[in-house]
Structures are given as C-alpha cells and as structure tokens.
Design a protein around this motif. Structure first.
Motif, mmCIF file in Angstrom:
data_model
loop_
_atom_site.group_PDB
_atom_site.id
_atom_site.type_symbol
_atom_site.label_atom_id
_atom_site.label_comp_id
_atom_site.label_asym_id
_atom_site.label_seq_id
_atom_site.Cartn_x
_atom_site.Cartn_y
_atom_site.Cartn_z
ATOM 1 N N PHE A 35 0.923 -1.194 -0.071
ATOM 2 C CA PHE A 35 0.001 -0.127 0.161
ATOM 3 C C PHE A 35 0.655 1.318 -0.079
ATOM 4 O O PHE A 35 0.555 2.266 -0.483
ATOM 5 C CB PHE A 35 -0.875 -0.298 1.263
ATOM 6 C CG PHE A 35 -2.428 -0.713 0.943
ATOM 7 C CD1 PHE A 35 -3.373 -0.058 0.296
ATOM 8 C CD2 PHE A 35 -2.482 -1.976 1.479
ATOM 9 C CE1 PHE A 35 -4.497 -0.680 0.076
ATOM 10 C CE2 PHE A 35 -3.576 -2.532 0.988
ATOM 11 C CZ PHE A 35 -4.672 -1.935 0.613
ATOM 12 N N ARG A 36 1.993 1.141 0.794
ATOM 13 C CA ARG A 36 2.885 2.556 0.914
ATOM 14 C C ARG A 36 3.405 2.733 -0.613
ATOM 15 O O ARG A 36 3.663 3.907 -1.042
ATOM 16 C CB ARG A 36 4.054 2.215 1.812
ATOM 17 C CG ARG A 36 4.946 3.621 2.007
ATOM 18 C CD ARG A 36 5.927 3.095 3.000
ATOM 19 N NE ARG A 36 6.781 4.368 3.177
ATOM 20 C CZ ARG A 36 8.003 4.396 2.505
ATOM 21 N NH1 ARG A 36 8.292 3.591 1.287
ATOM 22 N NH2 ARG A 36 8.621 5.395 2.578
ATOM 23 N N LEU A 38 2.144 1.905 -3.544
ATOM 24 C CA LEU A 38 1.125 2.192 -4.363
ATOM 25 C C LEU A 38 0.630 3.694 -4.136
ATOM 26 O O LEU A 38 0.389 4.363 -5.241
ATOM 27 C CB LEU A 38 -0.159 1.289 -4.376
ATOM 28 C CG LEU A 38 -0.014 -0.096 -4.800
ATOM 29 C CD1 LEU A 38 -0.933 -0.802 -4.344
ATOM 30 C CD2 LEU A 38 0.402 -0.121 -6.279
ATOM 31 N N PHE A 39 0.631 4.176 -3.021
ATOM 32 C CA PHE A 39 0.043 5.575 -2.795
ATOM 33 C C PHE A 39 1.070 6.433 -2.221
ATOM 34 O O PHE A 39 0.535 7.857 -1.881
ATOM 35 C CB PHE A 39 -0.955 5.420 -1.516
ATOM 36 C CG PHE A 39 -2.254 4.456 -2.016
ATOM 37 C CD1 PHE A 39 -2.788 5.002 -3.108
ATOM 38 C CD2 PHE A 39 -2.175 3.471 -1.498
ATOM 39 C CE1 PHE A 39 -4.116 4.149 -3.348
ATOM 40 C CE2 PHE A 39 -3.492 2.539 -1.821
ATOM 41 C CZ PHE A 39 -4.075 2.898 -2.944
ATOM 42 N N SER A 40 2.694 6.320 -2.281
ATOM 43 C CA SER A 40 3.303 7.403 -1.996
ATOM 44 C C SER A 40 4.483 7.518 -3.165
ATOM 45 O O SER A 40 4.621 6.481 -3.997
ATOM 46 C CB SER A 40 4.204 7.039 -0.669
ATOM 47 O OG SER A 40 4.968 5.814 -0.997
ATOM 48 N N LYS A 41 4.978 8.548 -3.133
ATOM 49 C CA LYS A 41 5.853 9.141 -4.568
ATOM 50 C C LYS A 41 7.286 9.176 -3.671
ATOM 51 O O LYS A 41 7.399 9.479 -2.511
ATOM 52 C CB LYS A 41 5.382 10.504 -5.116
ATOM 53 C CG LYS A 41 4.119 10.450 -5.703
ATOM 54 C CD LYS A 41 4.087 11.714 -6.475
ATOM 55 C CE LYS A 41 2.868 11.644 -7.287
ATOM 56 N NZ LYS A 41 2.508 12.926 -8.035
ATOM 57 N N LYS A 44 8.023 14.735 -4.545
ATOM 58 C CA LYS A 44 6.985 15.406 -5.134
ATOM 59 C C LYS A 44 7.666 16.059 -6.335
ATOM 60 O O LYS A 44 8.742 16.832 -6.095
ATOM 61 C CB LYS A 44 6.469 16.435 -4.303
ATOM 62 C CG LYS A 44 5.620 15.884 -3.278
ATOM 63 C CD LYS A 44 5.152 17.053 -2.238
ATOM 64 C CE LYS A 44 4.106 16.427 -1.026
ATOM 65 N NZ LYS A 44 3.618 17.426 -0.161
#
Length: 473
Positions: A35-36, A38-41, A44
């Motif tokens: 999950f980390r 998948l949902f973190s970049k 930026k």
C-alpha cells in the motif's frame, strides 16, 4: 449466503487461527508495504521546479521581450553572401571558380578525397544503393552498420559503440536519453550548440560553470551537496551529470580531464565527454583526450564524437560500457527516429578507421602542422590567436573590437575576402546569435589538415598578415 460460501468462510477463519503468529505478522507487513508503494511518491515532482531567489533574479535579468513581428531589415544590413564550391572540398578547393588552398573545411586527416575510401564507398553504393530509407529499428540496420559499431568500439577500447546518422544529433540525443526532468547537469559555459540543444531537450536542471574553471565547478558541487543534505530522500534519486568537450570548438582549448575525473569520484558524478574536435586528433593513436592525458577510458561514462571531421564521412557515434550504450537503442531520439546512416558512408568510415590504424604517424604529422601554424600566426598586428598549439581549428579574433558585432564581422569578412583573392580559403565562425547562451567573439576560423604543406602554410600566413596590415589600422 449459500452453504458452500459458508463452508469457505469457515475454512478461512480456521486457517487464520491455525496460522503461526510470525506468518500473520509478515503478511501484514508485506500488505502495508505494498500500500505504501502504491500511494506514496519518492519525492514530489513540483519540488524539482522550484527556483531559489538567486536563480529567479538571474532569469529576470537575462529575459528579453520578443517583438510581436519580425524586425524589418535596414538598407545598411549586409546581404547574405554565398561562396559557391565546385568539386570536393579537399586539400585544394574551387571557390567561386577560383582554385584555393583549403583552410576552411573540417578535414583534419585529409581523408575526404582519399582514393582508397572513395573506392570502398563506390563498391558499397553498387551493393546497397544510396540510402536505407528507414530507422535502425525498422529495416534500417545493415551489416555494415554493425561492423562499423564493432570497429569503433575496438578502436576506442570500449565495450560497445552506437552510430547516429547525423553528427549534430549525436550528443543532442545522448544527453536527454539519460538525464530527465529533476536531474542536474553541470556544464561548461563554452559548450557547443549541439550540447546546448541536448540540455534543452533533457528538461533537467542546468548549472553552468565558468569555462575550464574547476574551482567554480567545485563551488557549484558543494552548493548542491548542501541542498542534498536538506532533502536526502530526493537526493538519492537525483542523478548528477557533468558535460564537457575534449577540444572546445568555440575556444579551441582543451578540457583538463584528470581534474574532472577527480571531481567525479569525489562528488559521485557521471561524465559525458564530447570529442568531435579531439577524436582522430589527440593521442598517439587518435583516440582523443583520454589517450592524450592517459586517463582510463572506463572513468568516462559516455564519449561521443562525430565522424565528419576526421573520418571523411557523416554521422556520429557514442561509446562506453554495454549497459550504457544499449540504453540509447530505445531512448536516443536521433537513433530511433532518423533514417540510418547510408551504407556507403558507413563503409567509408570503416575504411577511414583502417587507414588510421595502419598509419598512426598521421596523428603526429597533424599535430606538428597544427603547432607550426599556431607559431606562425602568433603576433600578427591587430589579430589575437585563440586556441591550443595542437588544435586543428584555431580562431583569429580582433585585438580591439569596435563594440559592434556587425562591424567586427564585416572587418573580418574583408580579411577573408582578401585571402580568397590570393587563393587561400578561410571562413568566418558562424553562430545562431540569438540562441547561443554565451556568444563567442567574432572570429576567423582556420582549419589545419595533415595534407597542408610548408608552402601552403607560409602562403596562408603571408596573406593574413597582408590583409591585417592593410585593413586593421
């Protein structure tokens, strides 16, 4: 819920309770990690476009508003003048119907009109035809292309080489193939126009250092090191490159490569070395600036050069380690989207390599003649000689400019015309003035080749002295 579904649910609950605790903990950690990801970049993207206050001020000072319409040419504006060449631009050249000694063409080793090369090109023309009519990935790869790449890699003592069909596009395609948005490129401010186009295409962060001033480069590297400490997470994924030329076409001086290699390992940089002016010129066997300084070629991440100055052909090549070169086969725009090099020109380049390997004394001859021309041109009243004694392309600038580039160009053009009348062909160094980042001073470019004789050199120097004496008062 059906009885079958109830049975499956009971089995799952039972398996959950019977599973070892460490197994459940491990699965939970793996699920959270997925999950980390998948949902973190990593960082930026918009952070890469932020400018410091100093950079903002520099951009504001450099900005010039563009006119809404193209300015009308004044009557005083000099018209474009073409010098028409008839026949091959070899040692002797026919310009405007007049035979001259050629000090204008980039034909360093004098192979452009070499009979052996012309015969090989003619045989290839009869076998393959004129062109390939396709990029390398679409039926544009011929056996002579693969042979030329193999020969170039062997000649340069690298693992692999890749050829392009246009010399200008070689480094302009190689830079954006590796450096992307958010990466940082440190580049010498005297870099040639093809490098500038590659920098522009990469959309990377560009930081210029003063020409051949590695103290200034180290200052920029230390500043970047401090920036990296503020955001280590971003620094880990930011690639850093330094781009230089072996012999600079705009200044005719050499890059102090050993100092640059030291900085590479100190600050973890990747070095891109453009050798179009030094390949086939410097070093005992003509391998360029690495051989000239005795630097291990594996210390350079990528070497590029065109085949238009020393090899009597067109196009260019990059060489280095296999994993570096292979990357360009799918990401080098000039390689992927341009029709491949005509087979007859690939055959001509192979034959030029044969001559270079069979006759290594040709490089010594060229350097001796460059040194002789350099010594002869020193001290001409009103003119300033720019360039290293071993550079085959030297610049003659005005000692005291008028303050107007147009006036300086017209004055230098008068010298060129005077020499042309005396059967010596020279040329003005031309630039896209509004697009060059650091526009070099107006100059006459004088190109030395291995074919020039003592009499040729004396005649050229005498003509330049006469023109300078008559026009620069």
């Amino acid at each position: 819920m059906s009885s079958g579904q109830q049975w499956v649910l009971v089995e799952m609950v039972q398996a959950f309770y019977e599973a070892p605790a460490y197994h459940l903990i491990l699965e939970g950690i793996l699920i959270l990690w997925i999950f980390r990801l998948l949902f973190s970049k990593t960082y930026k993207l918009h952070e890469t476009s932020k400018l410091t206050e100093k950079e903002k001020e520099e951009l504001i000072e450099e900005w010039q508003p563009e006119p809404l319409i193209a300015p009308l040419l004044s009557k005083q504006q000099p018209s474009v003048k073409y010098d028409v060449v008839t026949g091959p631009p070899s040692h002797r050249i026919i310009v405007n119907g007049r035979e001259c000694i050629n000090f204008a063409s980039f034909n360093f080793l004098g192979l452009l009109d070499h009979e052996q090369i012309k015969q090989k090109a003619l045989a290839s023309l009869k076998k393959y035809g004129v062109g390939t009519c396709g990029p390398r990935g679409f039926y544009g790869t011929f056996d002579v292309h693969l042979e030329l790449e193999s020969r170039l890699a062997n000649f340069m003592k690298t693992e692999e080489a890749i050829i392009y069909s246009y010399g200008f596009a070689t480094i302009a395609s190689a830079i954006p193939a590796y450096s992307k948005r958010g990466d940082i490129i440190f580049v010498d401010e005297a870099a040639c126009f093809s490098i500038q186009k590659g920098l522009q295409a990469s959309r990377s962060i560009i930081k210029y250092f003063k020409h051949n001033d590695f103290d200034d480069l180290e200052r920029l590297l230390k500043e970047q090191e401090q920036e990296d400490q503020k955001n280590p997470r971003k620094a880990r994924v930011t690639r850093k490159f330094v781009v230089v030329e072996g012999l600079y076409i705009n200044t005719a001086d050499i890059c102090p490569l050993p100092e640059l290699v030291n900085l590479k390992y100190k600050y973890k940089l990747r070095i891109f070395l453009e050798e179009s002016m030094s390949f086939g010129v410097l070093g005992e066997h003509g391998r360029g600036v690495t051989e000239h300084f005795g630097v291990n070629i594996d210390d350079i991440d990528l070497i590029s050069a065109n085949m238009e100055n020393a090899m009597a052909s067109i196009g260019g090549f990059c060489c280095g380690r296999s994993f570096v070169i292979d990357h360009q086969r799918l990401s080098g725009q000039g390689y992927c989207f341009s029709a491949s090099l005509p087979p007859m020109l690939a055959a001509a380049a192979i034959e030029a390599l044969n001559i270079m390997e069979e006759n290594p004394d040709i490089f010594t001859v060229l350097r001796e003649k460059c040194s002789h021309v350099h010594k002869a041109l020193c001290g001409i009243p009103g003119l300033k000689l720019v360039g290293e004694p071993f550079s085959p392309a030297l610049h003659l600038q005005l000692e005291r400019g008028s303050g107007s580039r147009d006036s300086d160009m017209q004055l230098l053009r008068s010298i060129v015309d005077h020499c042309l009348e005396k059967h010596v062909a020279l040329t003005l160094a031309r630039y896209l003035e509004r697009e060059e980042r650091l526009l070099p001073p107006a100059s006459i470019r004088m190109v030395v080749t291995a074919e020039h004789t003592e009499e040729d050199i004396q005649q050229a120097v005498r003509c330049i002295r006469e023109a300078a004496s008559a026009l620069l008062k």
